[in-house]
Motif scaffolding. Structure first.
Motif, PDB file in Angstrom:
ATOM      1  N   LYS A  45       9.557 -10.698 -42.316  1.00  0.00           N
ATOM      2  CA  LYS A  45       9.347 -10.598 -40.880  1.00  0.00           C
ATOM      3  C   LYS A  45      10.209 -11.669 -40.218  1.00  0.00           C
ATOM      4  O   LYS A  45      10.251 -12.809 -40.687  1.00  0.00           O
ATOM      5  CB  LYS A  45       7.885 -10.881 -40.508  1.00  0.00           C
ATOM      6  CG  LYS A  45       6.927  -9.831 -40.955  1.00  0.00           C
ATOM      7  CD  LYS A  45       5.558 -10.001 -40.312  1.00  0.00           C
ATOM      8  CE  LYS A  45       4.754 -11.093 -40.969  1.00  0.00           C
ATOM      9  NZ  LYS A  45       3.323 -11.051 -40.636  1.00  0.00           N
ATOM     10  N   LEU A  47      10.189 -13.509 -36.867  1.00  0.00           N
ATOM     11  CA  LEU A  47       9.310 -13.735 -35.718  1.00  0.00           C
ATOM     12  C   LEU A  47       9.933 -14.763 -34.781  1.00  0.00           C
ATOM     13  O   LEU A  47      10.373 -15.830 -35.231  1.00  0.00           O
ATOM     14  CB  LEU A  47       7.950 -14.244 -36.201  1.00  0.00           C
ATOM     15  CG  LEU A  47       7.219 -13.338 -37.189  1.00  0.00           C
ATOM     16  CD1 LEU A  47       6.030 -14.070 -37.785  1.00  0.00           C
ATOM     17  CD2 LEU A  47       6.782 -12.066 -36.503  1.00  0.00           C
ATOM     18  N   LEU A  83       4.088 -16.938 -29.753  1.00  0.00           N
ATOM     19  CA  LEU A  83       4.993 -15.811 -29.970  1.00  0.00           C
ATOM     20  C   LEU A  83       5.736 -15.523 -28.669  1.00  0.00           C
ATOM     21  O   LEU A  83       5.159 -15.601 -27.579  1.00  0.00           O
ATOM     22  CB  LEU A  83       4.206 -14.562 -30.386  1.00  0.00           C
ATOM     23  CG  LEU A  83       3.948 -14.400 -31.873  1.00  0.00           C
ATOM     24  CD1 LEU A  83       3.025 -13.211 -32.117  1.00  0.00           C
ATOM     25  CD2 LEU A  83       5.229 -14.248 -32.660  1.00  0.00           C
ATOM     26  N   GLU A  86       8.092 -10.021 -24.985  1.00  0.00           N
ATOM     27  CA  GLU A  86       9.122  -8.997 -25.197  1.00  0.00           C
ATOM     28  C   GLU A  86      10.425  -9.341 -24.468  1.00  0.00           C
ATOM     29  O   GLU A  86      11.505  -9.228 -25.033  1.00  0.00           O
ATOM     30  CB  GLU A  86       8.591  -7.626 -24.740  1.00  0.00           C
ATOM     31  CG  GLU A  86       9.600  -6.494 -24.870  1.00  0.00           C
ATOM     32  CD  GLU A  86       9.874  -6.041 -26.297  1.00  0.00           C
ATOM     33  OE1 GLU A  86      10.994  -5.555 -26.554  1.00  0.00           O
ATOM     34  OE2 GLU A  86       8.991  -6.163 -27.155  1.00  0.00           O
ATOM     35  N   VAL A  89      12.199 -12.096 -26.298  1.00  0.00           N
ATOM     36  CA  VAL A  89      12.779 -11.603 -27.557  1.00  0.00           C
ATOM     37  C   VAL A  89      14.134 -10.966 -27.259  1.00  0.00           C
ATOM     38  O   VAL A  89      15.140 -11.269 -27.914  1.00  0.00           O
ATOM     39  CB  VAL A  89      11.832 -10.586 -28.244  1.00  0.00           C
ATOM     40  CG1 VAL A  89      12.536  -9.896 -29.403  1.00  0.00           C
ATOM     41  CG2 VAL A  89      10.571 -11.279 -28.733  1.00  0.00           C
ATOM     42  N   GLU A  96      14.857  -5.500 -29.641  1.00  0.00           N
ATOM     43  CA  GLU A  96      13.463  -5.326 -29.264  1.00  0.00           C
ATOM     44  C   GLU A  96      12.544  -5.893 -30.349  1.00  0.00           C
ATOM     45  O   GLU A  96      12.895  -5.892 -31.532  1.00  0.00           O
ATOM     46  CB  GLU A  96      13.146  -3.848 -29.029  1.00  0.00           C
ATOM     47  CG  GLU A  96      13.270  -2.972 -30.262  1.00  0.00           C
ATOM     48  CD  GLU A  96      12.954  -1.510 -29.995  1.00  0.00           C
ATOM     49  OE1 GLU A  96      12.088  -1.217 -29.161  1.00  0.00           O
ATOM     50  OE2 GLU A  96      13.582  -0.662 -30.652  1.00  0.00           O
ATOM     51  N   ALA A  97      11.371  -6.367 -29.948  1.00  0.00           N
ATOM     52  CA  ALA A  97      10.382  -6.854 -30.908  1.00  0.00           C
ATOM     53  C   ALA A  97      10.029  -5.707 -31.840  1.00  0.00           C
ATOM     54  O   ALA A  97       9.947  -4.565 -31.421  1.00  0.00           O
ATOM     55  CB  ALA A  97       9.137  -7.356 -30.179  1.00  0.00           C
ATOM     56  N   ILE A 100      13.677  -6.860 -34.815  1.00  0.00           N
ATOM     57  CA  ILE A 100      14.530  -8.052 -34.857  1.00  0.00           C
ATOM     58  C   ILE A 100      15.095  -8.244 -36.262  1.00  0.00           C
ATOM     59  O   ILE A 100      14.344  -8.421 -37.216  1.00  0.00           O
ATOM     60  CB  ILE A 100      13.759  -9.336 -34.487  1.00  0.00           C
ATOM     61  CG1 ILE A 100      13.104  -9.223 -33.120  1.00  0.00           C
ATOM     62  CG2 ILE A 100      14.683 -10.546 -34.534  1.00  0.00           C
ATOM     63  CD1 ILE A 100      12.178 -10.381 -32.806  1.00  0.00           C
TER      64      ILE A 100
END
Length: 153
Positions: A45, A47, A83, A86, A89, A96-97, A100
């Motif tokens: 992931k 993040l 976090l 959007e 990000v 886009e989330a 990634i």
């Protein structure tokens, strides 16, 4: 907004060995594992977190792990980490989330890579869209992002 083609162009330009896999939308490591027919331990992931100064930090962890934001903030000397929204990000990564990729972002972002990720010969991460997965060597992620390897809580 950037997408899989932009990621592919970036990787070709850098001379990186990679593979892009197109499939149905996957919003979790478990779903990606099922769709790709691989063990979830090979899924990563990417993040995006923001610190209290609204500085972005990309954190790359195994797909089956959660990040303890409070502990990570403390280790890094921040008051807090959250976090990214959007819009943040997209602003920082261009993607886009949920899609990634670990590399090839719009802006240079500080990158932290969990030590478990680096131990793998290759990993599967975001490919620029929720229906695309990137297969790449962790050492290439480390080199391209100039990332820092650490134990991510």
């Amino acid at each position: 907004m950037l997408g899989p083609k932009d990621l592919e162009n970036y990787l070709k330009e850098k001379g990186i060995d990679y593979e892009l896999k197109f499939h149905e939308e996957t919003y979790s490591a478990d779903k990606a594992s099922q769709v790709l027919g691989i063990d979830v331990s090979y899924i990563i992931k990417s993040l995006l977190f923001m610190n209290e100064k609204d500085e972005p930090i990309l954190v790359i962890v195994p797909g089956n792990r959660r990040v303890n934001q409070t502990q990570l903030a403390k280790i890094l000397g921040f008051k807090k980490l959250r976090l990214a929204r959007e819009d943040e990000v997209i602003e920082h990564t261009g993607y886009e989330a949920g899609g990634i990729p670990p590399v090839g972002h719009k802006k240079k972002i500080k990158c932290l890579i969990d030590e478990e990720v680096i131990k793998k010969e290759y990993v599967y991460g975001g490919g620029g869209a929720v229906n695309t997965t990137l297969k790449i060597k962790p050492k290439d992620i480390l080199n391209l992002t100039e990332g820092m390897v650490m134990t991510i809580p």
